[in-house]
Design a protein around this motif. Sequence first.
Motif, PDB file in Angstrom:
ATOM      1  N   GLU A  52     -33.518  35.298  11.022  1.00  0.00           N
ATOM      2  CA  GLU A  52     -33.690  35.900  12.207  1.00  0.00           C
ATOM      3  C   GLU A  52     -33.001  37.083  12.453  1.00  0.00           C
ATOM      4  OE1 GLU A  52     -33.432  33.416  15.545  1.00  0.00           O
ATOM      5  OE2 GLU A  52     -34.450  31.666  14.405  1.00  0.00           O
ATOM      6  N   ASP A  53     -33.325  38.193  12.998  1.00  0.00           N
ATOM      7  CA  ASP A  53     -32.687  39.522  12.945  1.00  0.00           C
ATOM      8  C   ASP A  53     -31.316  39.174  14.238  1.00  0.00           C
ATOM      9  OD1 ASP A  53     -31.707  42.003  12.138  1.00  0.00           O
ATOM     10  OD2 ASP A  53     -32.692  42.824  13.796  1.00  0.00           O
ATOM     11  N   MET A  54     -30.361  38.499  13.700  1.00  0.00           N
ATOM     12  CA  MET A  54     -29.364  38.345  14.716  1.00  0.00           C
ATOM     13  C   MET A  54     -28.161  37.764  13.923  1.00  0.00           C
ATOM     14  SD  MET A  54     -30.498  34.371  15.994  1.00  0.00           S
ATOM     15  CE  MET A  54     -29.481  34.414  17.274  1.00  0.00           C
ATOM     16  N   PRO A  55     -26.656  38.063  14.621  1.00  0.00           N
ATOM     17  CA  PRO A  55     -25.658  37.887  13.932  1.00  0.00           C
ATOM     18  C   PRO A  55     -25.490  36.316  14.063  1.00  0.00           C
ATOM     19  CG  PRO A  55     -25.217  38.810  16.151  1.00  0.00           C
ATOM     20  CD  PRO A  55     -26.875  38.901  15.824  1.00  0.00           C
ATOM     21  N   LEU A  56     -24.657  35.643  13.109  1.00  0.00           N
ATOM     22  CA  LEU A  56     -24.563  34.230  13.323  1.00  0.00           C
ATOM     23  C   LEU A  56     -23.160  33.739  12.821  1.00  0.00           C
ATOM     24  CD1 LEU A  56     -27.786  33.032  11.212  1.00  0.00           C
ATOM     25  CD2 LEU A  56     -27.505  32.706  13.837  1.00  0.00           C
ATOM     26  N   PRO A  57     -22.689  32.791  13.675  1.00  0.00           N
ATOM     27  CA  PRO A  57     -21.189  32.346  13.168  1.00  0.00           C
ATOM     28  C   PRO A  57     -21.175  31.870  11.895  1.00  0.00           C
ATOM     29  CG  PRO A  57     -22.030  31.269  15.272  1.00  0.00           C
ATOM     30  CD  PRO A  57     -23.057  31.723  14.562  1.00  0.00           C
ATOM     31  N   ILE A  58     -20.125  32.217  11.306  1.00  0.00           N
ATOM     32  CA  ILE A  58     -19.378  31.629   9.874  1.00  0.00           C
ATOM     33  C   ILE A  58     -18.205  30.877   9.945  1.00  0.00           C
ATOM     34  CG2 ILE A  58     -21.215  32.970   8.535  1.00  0.00           C
ATOM     35  CD1 ILE A  58     -18.626  34.759   7.848  1.00  0.00           C
ATOM     36  N   ALA A  59     -17.505  30.448   8.886  1.00  0.00           N
ATOM     37  CA  ALA A  59     -16.293  30.031   9.028  1.00  0.00           C
ATOM     38  C   ALA A  59     -15.214  30.741   9.281  1.00  0.00           C
ATOM     39  CB  ALA A  59     -15.925  29.346   7.658  1.00  0.00           C
ATOM     40  N   CYS A  60     -14.046  30.475   9.591  1.00  0.00           N
ATOM     41  CA  CYS A  60     -12.655  31.223   9.964  1.00  0.00           C
ATOM     42  C   CYS A  60     -13.104  32.052  11.191  1.00  0.00           C
ATOM     43  CB  CYS A  60     -12.275  31.896   8.778  1.00  0.00           C
ATOM     44  SG  CYS A  60     -12.146  31.066   7.407  1.00  0.00           S
ATOM     45  N   GLY A  61     -13.866  31.681  12.323  1.00  0.00           N
ATOM     46  CA  GLY A  61     -14.025  32.699  13.422  1.00  0.00           C
ATOM     47  C   GLY A  61     -14.747  33.940  13.081  1.00  0.00           C
ATOM     48  N   GLN A  62     -15.251  34.115  12.039  1.00  0.00           N
ATOM     49  CA  GLN A  62     -16.025  35.135  11.740  1.00  0.00           C
ATOM     50  C   GLN A  62     -17.501  35.184  12.115  1.00  0.00           C
ATOM     51  OE1 GLN A  62     -13.719  37.859  10.787  1.00  0.00           O
ATOM     52  NE2 GLN A  62     -12.697  36.198  11.647  1.00  0.00           N
ATOM     53  N   THR A  63     -18.204  36.151  11.651  1.00  0.00           N
ATOM     54  CA  THR A  63     -19.665  36.264  11.863  1.00  0.00           C
ATOM     55  C   THR A  63     -20.618  36.743  10.483  1.00  0.00           C
ATOM     56  OG1 THR A  63     -19.747  38.464  13.104  1.00  0.00           O
ATOM     57  CG2 THR A  63     -19.806  36.522  14.282  1.00  0.00           C
ATOM     58  N   ILE A  64     -21.598  36.671  10.279  1.00  0.00           N
ATOM     59  CA  ILE A  64     -22.410  37.281   9.259  1.00  0.00           C
ATOM     60  C   ILE A  64     -23.467  38.156  10.342  1.00  0.00           C
ATOM     61  CG2 ILE A  64     -24.339  35.412   9.389  1.00  0.00           C
ATOM     62  CD1 ILE A  64     -25.200  36.155   6.795  1.00  0.00           C
ATOM     63  N   SER A  65     -23.145  39.572  10.066  1.00  0.00           N
ATOM     64  CA  SER A  65     -23.968  40.563  10.871  1.00  0.00           C
ATOM     65  C   SER A  65     -25.609  40.302  10.561  1.00  0.00           C
ATOM     66  CB  SER A  65     -23.864  41.965  10.197  1.00  0.00           C
ATOM     67  OG  SER A  65     -22.397  42.323  10.391  1.00  0.00           O
ATOM     68  N   GLN A  66     -26.193  41.020  11.938  1.00  0.00           N
ATOM     69  CA  GLN A  66     -27.639  40.757  11.873  1.00  0.00           C
ATOM     70  C   GLN A  66     -28.087  41.676  10.718  1.00  0.00           C
ATOM     71  OE1 GLN A  66     -27.459  42.406  15.888  1.00  0.00           O
ATOM     72  NE2 GLN A  66     -29.500  43.058  15.220  1.00  0.00           N
ATOM     73  N   PRO A  67     -29.164  41.348   9.976  1.00  0.00           N
ATOM     74  CA  PRO A  67     -29.832  42.033   8.908  1.00  0.00           C
ATOM     75  C   PRO A  67     -30.027  43.632   9.061  1.00  0.00           C
ATOM     76  CG  PRO A  67     -30.576  39.903   8.997  1.00  0.00           C
ATOM     77  CD  PRO A  67     -29.958  40.019  10.216  1.00  0.00           C
ATOM     78  N   SER A  68     -30.481  43.810  10.522  1.00  0.00           N
ATOM     79  CA  SER A  68     -30.844  45.192  10.544  1.00  0.00           C
ATOM     80  C   SER A  68     -29.592  46.137  10.485  1.00  0.00           C
ATOM     81  CB  SER A  68     -31.590  45.366  11.881  1.00  0.00           C
ATOM     82  OG  SER A  68     -31.073  44.842  12.923  1.00  0.00           O
ATOM     83  N   VAL A  69     -28.578  45.497  11.267  1.00  0.00           N
ATOM     84  CA  VAL A  69     -27.468  46.249  10.993  1.00  0.00           C
ATOM     85  C   VAL A  69     -26.719  46.330   9.503  1.00  0.00           C
ATOM     86  CG1 VAL A  69     -24.863  46.360  11.772  1.00  0.00           C
ATOM     87  CG2 VAL A  69     -26.537  45.669  13.287  1.00  0.00           C
ATOM     88  N   VAL A  70     -26.695  45.214   8.762  1.00  0.00           N
ATOM     89  CA  VAL A  70     -26.565  45.368   7.322  1.00  0.00           C
ATOM     90  C   VAL A  70     -27.250  46.641   6.479  1.00  0.00           C
ATOM     91  CG1 VAL A  70     -26.542  44.101   5.196  1.00  0.00           C
ATOM     92  CG2 VAL A  70     -25.663  42.971   6.967  1.00  0.00           C
ATOM     93  N   GLY A  71     -28.601  46.493   6.947  1.00  0.00           N
ATOM     94  CA  GLY A  71     -29.505  47.437   6.587  1.00  0.00           C
ATOM     95  C   GLY A  71     -29.243  49.021   6.779  1.00  0.00           C
TER      96      GLY A  71
END
Length: 218
Positions: A52-71
């Motif tokens: 899905e095109d959305m940011p998601l939580p990962i470890a250490c209180g960080q996030t994985i950016s939404q794919p469209s922003v990465v792109g």
Amino acid sequence: MSDTPETDAERKMQFLYALRSKGVTDKRVLGAMEAIDRGPFVRGLFADRAYEDMPLPIACGQTISQPSVVGLMSQALNITSRDKVLEVGTGSGYQAAILSKLARRVYTIDRHRRLVREARDIFDHLDLTNITAITGDGSFGLPDQAPFDRIIVTAAAEDPPGPLLAQLKMGGIMVVPVGQSDAVQSLIKVHKTESGLEYSELRDVRFVPLLEGLGKDG
């Protein structure tokens, strides 16, 4: 029950369509994002939302950016196959993996040792041999490896960090979110020219803040 090849293909098609609809049109970037599966970079409760095109939580209180922003960030860097790239903020490793398909060499640094260790494991599993992942204070860049053709910062600073600008080659490009960490930030593209720094604003974004020092696990 595992997905059938048809649903995998359909999911990938929808994923790429979503990227294009958000303005990711560069063929090399789309190719890199088709080649790198986001799935391995999203773990735990949110694994089923990896496409899905959305940011998601990962470890250490960080996030994985939404794919469209990465792109869009990858596209704004205008990377060539000869470029050496610095990424500040490894996070899940997803952005670095995309960059590895576009650049000659990628250096990525994060203040959280756990994130760097987990990202390295994924890079090894995907056989991405042109990425060097380092635990350290990314706000100071990597002077030992400077200068860089491109620099990408995946955490928000109040201003484009001076040490990073100093490590950018003449003619180089840096993409960085700028603004207060608790407000909407602007994604800024900085082009280093003989006559000075040229700034252009790309879009509003929201990133975790760029912090000095190592994380508690660092």
